[in-house]
Design a protein around this motif. Structure first.
Motif, PDB file in Angstrom:
ATOM      1  N   ALA A 254       0.833  -1.203   0.000  1.00  0.00           N
ATOM      2  CA  ALA A 254       0.000   0.000   0.000  1.00  0.00           C
ATOM      3  C   ALA A 254       0.868   1.254   0.000  1.00  0.00           C
ATOM      4  CB  ALA A 254      -0.932  -0.005   1.204  1.00  0.00           C
ATOM      5  N   GLY A 255       2.004   1.184   0.698  1.00  0.00           N
ATOM      6  CA  GLY A 255       2.911   2.325   0.716  1.00  0.00           C
ATOM      7  C   GLY A 255       3.514   2.629  -0.644  1.00  0.00           C
ATOM      8  N   LEU A 256       3.592   1.592  -1.494  1.00  0.00           N
ATOM      9  CA  LEU A 256       4.084   1.795  -2.857  1.00  0.00           C
ATOM     10  C   LEU A 256       2.999   2.359  -3.776  1.00  0.00           C
ATOM     11  CD1 LEU A 256       6.135  -1.517  -3.346  1.00  0.00           C
ATOM     12  CD2 LEU A 256       7.058   0.798  -3.057  1.00  0.00           C
ATOM     13  N   GLY A 257       1.741   2.380  -3.304  1.00  0.00           N
ATOM     14  CA  GLY A 257       0.650   2.926  -4.098  1.00  0.00           C
ATOM     15  C   GLY A 257      -0.371   1.896  -4.568  1.00  0.00           C
ATOM     16  N   HIS A 258      -0.220   0.635  -4.179  1.00  0.00           N
ATOM     17  CA  HIS A 258      -1.175  -0.401  -4.591  1.00  0.00           C
ATOM     18  C   HIS A 258      -2.449  -0.313  -3.752  1.00  0.00           C
ATOM     19  CE1 HIS A 258       1.694  -2.503  -7.213  1.00  0.00           C
ATOM     20  NE2 HIS A 258       2.607  -2.209  -6.287  1.00  0.00           N
ATOM     21  N   GLU A 259      -3.585  -0.370  -4.432  1.00  0.00           N
ATOM     22  CA  GLU A 259      -4.874  -0.295  -3.755  1.00  0.00           C
ATOM     23  C   GLU A 259      -5.693  -1.570  -3.914  1.00  0.00           C
ATOM     24  OE1 GLU A 259      -6.837   3.189  -5.156  1.00  0.00           O
ATOM     25  OE2 GLU A 259      -5.451   4.566  -4.136  1.00  0.00           O
ATOM     26  N   ARG A 260      -5.363  -2.389  -4.891  1.00  0.00           N
ATOM     27  CA  ARG A 260      -6.048  -3.672  -5.087  1.00  0.00           C
ATOM     28  C   ARG A 260      -5.011  -4.770  -4.864  1.00  0.00           C
ATOM     29  NH1 ARG A 260     -11.389  -4.554  -5.402  1.00  0.00           N
ATOM     30  NH2 ARG A 260     -11.120  -6.071  -7.088  1.00  0.00           N
ATOM     31  N   ILE A 261      -5.050  -5.357  -3.674  1.00  0.00           N
ATOM     32  CA  ILE A 261      -4.047  -6.336  -3.261  1.00  0.00           C
ATOM     33  C   ILE A 261      -4.754  -7.651  -2.954  1.00  0.00           C
ATOM     34  CG2 ILE A 261      -2.214  -6.871  -1.601  1.00  0.00           C
ATOM     35  CD1 ILE A 261      -2.104  -3.811  -1.012  1.00  0.00           C
ATOM     36  N   SER A 262      -4.369  -8.701  -3.654  1.00  0.00           N
ATOM     37  CA  SER A 262      -4.995 -10.004  -3.469  1.00  0.00           C
ATOM     38  C   SER A 262      -4.169 -10.868  -2.517  1.00  0.00           C
ATOM     39  CB  SER A 262      -5.127 -10.707  -4.823  1.00  0.00           C
ATOM     40  OG  SER A 262      -5.846 -11.916  -4.695  1.00  0.00           O
ATOM     41  N   LEU A 263      -4.833 -11.886  -1.917  1.00  0.00           N
ATOM     42  CA  LEU A 263      -4.152 -12.841  -1.050  1.00  0.00           C
ATOM     43  C   LEU A 263      -4.389 -14.256  -1.561  1.00  0.00           C
ATOM     44  CD1 LEU A 263      -2.620 -13.673   1.554  1.00  0.00           C
ATOM     45  CD2 LEU A 263      -4.843 -13.723   2.713  1.00  0.00           C
ATOM     46  N   LEU A 264      -3.294 -14.990  -1.781  1.00  0.00           N
ATOM     47  CA  LEU A 264      -3.345 -16.412  -2.124  1.00  0.00           C
ATOM     48  C   LEU A 264      -2.743 -17.170  -0.949  1.00  0.00           C
ATOM     49  CD1 LEU A 264      -3.243 -14.848  -4.951  1.00  0.00           C
ATOM     50  CD2 LEU A 264      -2.413 -17.019  -5.878  1.00  0.00           C
ATOM     51  N   ALA A 265      -3.484 -18.133  -0.400  1.00  0.00           N
ATOM     52  CA  ALA A 265      -3.013 -18.789   0.818  1.00  0.00           C
ATOM     53  C   ALA A 265      -3.285 -20.277   0.807  1.00  0.00           C
ATOM     54  CB  ALA A 265      -3.676 -18.154   2.045  1.00  0.00           C
ATOM     55  N   GLN A 266      -2.389 -21.016   1.438  1.00  0.00           N
ATOM     56  CA  GLN A 266      -2.584 -22.438   1.655  1.00  0.00           C
ATOM     57  C   GLN A 266      -3.564 -22.659   2.811  1.00  0.00           C
ATOM     58  OE1 GLN A 266       1.032 -24.659   2.158  1.00  0.00           O
ATOM     59  NE2 GLN A 266       2.214 -23.253   0.894  1.00  0.00           N
ATOM     60  N   ASP A 267      -3.972 -23.899   2.960  1.00  0.00           N
ATOM     61  CA  ASP A 267      -4.823 -24.271   4.083  1.00  0.00           C
ATOM     62  C   ASP A 267      -3.958 -25.027   5.086  1.00  0.00           C
ATOM     63  OD1 ASP A 267      -6.831 -24.866   5.798  1.00  0.00           O
ATOM     64  OD2 ASP A 267      -7.817 -26.351   4.534  1.00  0.00           O
ATOM     65  N   ASN A 268      -3.380 -24.287   6.056  1.00  0.00           N
ATOM     66  CA  ASN A 268      -2.539 -24.906   7.072  1.00  0.00           C
ATOM     67  C   ASN A 268      -2.677 -24.128   8.373  1.00  0.00           C
ATOM     68  OD1 ASN A 268      -0.799 -22.651   7.021  1.00  0.00           O
ATOM     69  ND2 ASN A 268       0.537 -23.580   5.499  1.00  0.00           N
ATOM     70  N   PRO A 269      -2.025 -24.542   9.458  1.00  0.00           N
ATOM     71  CA  PRO A 269      -2.234 -23.861  10.744  1.00  0.00           C
ATOM     72  C   PRO A 269      -1.868 -22.386  10.768  1.00  0.00           C
ATOM     73  CG  PRO A 269      -1.292 -26.029  11.116  1.00  0.00           C
ATOM     74  CD  PRO A 269      -1.254 -25.797   9.623  1.00  0.00           C
ATOM     75  N   THR A 270      -0.992 -21.944   9.859  1.00  0.00           N
ATOM     76  CA  THR A 270      -0.587 -20.539   9.829  1.00  0.00           C
ATOM     77  C   THR A 270      -1.561 -19.663   9.052  1.00  0.00           C
ATOM     78  OG1 THR A 270       1.739 -21.206   9.965  1.00  0.00           O
ATOM     79  CG2 THR A 270       1.309 -18.987   9.165  1.00  0.00           C
ATOM     80  N   SER A 271      -2.262 -20.247   8.088  1.00  0.00           N
ATOM     81  CA  SER A 271      -3.092 -19.470   7.162  1.00  0.00           C
ATOM     82  C   SER A 271      -4.132 -18.578   7.826  1.00  0.00           C
ATOM     83  CB  SER A 271      -3.772 -20.411   6.165  1.00  0.00           C
ATOM     84  OG  SER A 271      -2.817 -21.086   5.388  1.00  0.00           O
ATOM     85  N   PRO A 272      -4.859 -19.047   8.855  1.00  0.00           N
ATOM     86  CA  PRO A 272      -5.853 -18.156   9.461  1.00  0.00           C
ATOM     87  C   PRO A 272      -5.249 -16.869  10.007  1.00  0.00           C
ATOM     88  CG  PRO A 272      -6.251 -20.418  10.132  1.00  0.00           C
ATOM     89  CD  PRO A 272      -4.927 -20.407   9.421  1.00  0.00           C
ATOM     90  N   GLN A 273      -4.037 -16.955  10.560  1.00  0.00           N
ATOM     91  CA  GLN A 273      -3.397 -15.747  11.080  1.00  0.00           C
ATOM     92  C   GLN A 273      -2.952 -14.821   9.953  1.00  0.00           C
ATOM     93  OE1 GLN A 273      -0.460 -16.641  14.268  1.00  0.00           O
ATOM     94  NE2 GLN A 273      -1.208 -18.741  14.060  1.00  0.00           N
ATOM     95  N   VAL A 274      -2.426 -15.402   8.872  1.00  0.00           N
ATOM     96  CA  VAL A 274      -2.037 -14.602   7.713  1.00  0.00           C
ATOM     97  C   VAL A 274      -3.257 -13.873   7.155  1.00  0.00           C
ATOM     98  CG1 VAL A 274      -1.176 -14.699   5.345  1.00  0.00           C
ATOM     99  CG2 VAL A 274      -0.055 -16.044   7.134  1.00  0.00           C
ATOM    100  N   GLN A 275      -4.369 -14.590   7.011  1.00  0.00           N
ATOM    101  CA  GLN A 275      -5.586 -13.974   6.491  1.00  0.00           C
ATOM    102  C   GLN A 275      -6.099 -12.887   7.443  1.00  0.00           C
ATOM    103  OE1 GLN A 275      -8.683 -16.756   5.513  1.00  0.00           O
ATOM    104  NE2 GLN A 275     -10.159 -15.168   4.971  1.00  0.00           N
ATOM    105  N   GLU A 276      -6.045 -13.155   8.732  1.00  0.00           N
ATOM    106  CA  GLU A 276      -6.498 -12.177   9.729  1.00  0.00           C
ATOM    107  C   GLU A 276      -5.701 -10.880   9.642  1.00  0.00           C
ATOM    108  OE1 GLU A 276      -5.845 -11.740  14.492  1.00  0.00           O
ATOM    109  OE2 GLU A 276      -6.560 -13.685  13.791  1.00  0.00           O
TER     110      GLU A 276
END
Length: 367
Positions: free
Chosen positions: A205-227
């Motif tokens: 966002a600091g570089l100027g991006h306003e549409r940022i997508s998230l691609l994530a695996q389904d593992n114990p870390t993913s819920p925190q990354v998504q949060e």
């Protein structure tokens, strides 16, 4: 009779000073008495401050230090002097790159304190967590460092109960203690993956991006990354595109994730993406470039984990969780807990370490 007991006490102290620390069973064998008698002697000497008792072992309260560590170099001064002879068990889901670094941090920290680390690998199976823990308890470990194979990072009631029933101290490693759960009394050391994902969002966002997508695996870390991703996007007032789930072990799933991101760039205005983890990120980037997209010209990308991100054709900007530091911190917490003796009433601690951002060639302002 009292004289005989005093003589045995002095003999106990002489053996422990000479050997630096040893297990109760070894001490009983050398003295030629029962383990019950030795435990009674140790309890008396510990109350007098002449010995330090641990779970299944004993050492001097201030063991002599020699060599490079004599001046405290490389040691945390807040951690009690390390008794020798301590054996810690460590259970991890895997020994892939991420976990290997975490184990190395723990192993180095235990060795620096004169102890030994015993490793158990659960292969992402909760029943194997139970089996490994049982084997280590039967082997007489003094404490357990546990990174359980919880589905999506959340324990079942049975898994909670197993940890609550342990008869030795335990430190939860790189797992978040669930809010409202029963494990708040366990010490824990972890990477704050939610803050790590937020660091990635704020960078883009600091570089100027306003549409940022998230691609994530389904593992114990993913819920925190998504949060962390969603919280940072909200803090920036940015819209949240639909989450893209991906299985890096499934070529078809990886292809579909790349296709979905390509469509988001071509038609949805997405200019940046955060991809969890490096393996997924490298696979997605290869497929995007096959479709004619360039990094960072058409899309900026941040990988999450930083195991191999720097080795990509276009070196990837990445969030790097402090894996070795988590392992080291877990050991420091365990030794502090053991130094307090059985039944120590010190408050439990939940330590969160913030990942770092490694900026490379894959992120730039949108054109």
């Amino acid at each position: 009779m009292r004289s005989h007991v005093n003589q045995r006490h002095e003999r106990v102290l002489e053996i422990v000073r000479r050997r630096g620390g040893l297990r109760v069973t070894e001490l009983a064998e050398e003295l030629g008495v029962s383990a019950v008698t030795v435990r009674r002697d140790i309890e008396t000497l510990a109350e007098q401050g002449r010995l330090m008792r641990l779970h299944g072992s004993v050492t001097c309260p201030e063991p002599p230090v020699s060599g490079p560590a004599a001046d405290g170099a490389g040691m945390d001064a807040s951690v009690p002097s390390a008794p020798t002879g301590v054996v810690l068990g460590m259970v991890v889901p895997s020994m892939e790159h991420y976990f290997a670094e975490l184990v190395k941090g723990a192993q180095d920290a235990v060795a620096a304190r004169g102890g030994r680390l015993v490793l158990g690998i659960a292969h992402w199976r909760s029943e194997e967590d139970t089996a490994q823990i049982g084997r280590m308890l039967d082997g007489g470990v003094d404490g357990l460092l546990i990174q359980p194979s919880w589905e999506r990072g959340v324990p079942s009631p049975e898994q909670e109960q197993q940890l609550l029933a342990l008869r030795v101290p335990a430190v939860l490693v790189d797992r978040r203690v669930p809010l409202g759960g029963r494990l708040a009394g366990l010490d824990s050391a972890r990477s704050d993956h939610a803050l790590g994902a937020a660091v990635a969002v704020h960078h883009l966002a600091g570089l100027g991006h306003e549409r940022i997508s998230l691609l994530a695996q389904d593992n114990p870390t993913s819920p925190q990354v998504q949060e962390g991703y969603e919280a940072a996007m909200a803090a920036r007032g940015l819209p949240v595109p639909p989450l893209v789930n991906v299985d890096p072990e499934d070529p078809a799933g990886l292809e579909e994730a790349a296709r979905s991101l390509y469509r988001s760039v071509a038609k949805g205005g997405v200019t940046a993406a955060i991809v969890h983890n490096d393996q997924t990120a490298i696979g997605v980037v290869q497929r995007l470039r096959e479709r004619g997209l360039s990094l960072p010209g058409d899309i900026s990308l941040v990988a999450y984990e930083d195991e191999m991100a720097a080795l990509a054709d276009v070196p990837l900007t990445a969030v790097a969780p402090p894996r070795q530091a988590v392992g080291e911190s877990a050991v420091e917490m365990m030794f502090a807990r053991l130094a307090g003796g059985p039944g120590a009433a010190a408050p439990s601690r939940h330590l969160s370490l913030v990942p770092r951002l490694m900026v490379r060639a894959s992120s730039a302002p949108p054109r």
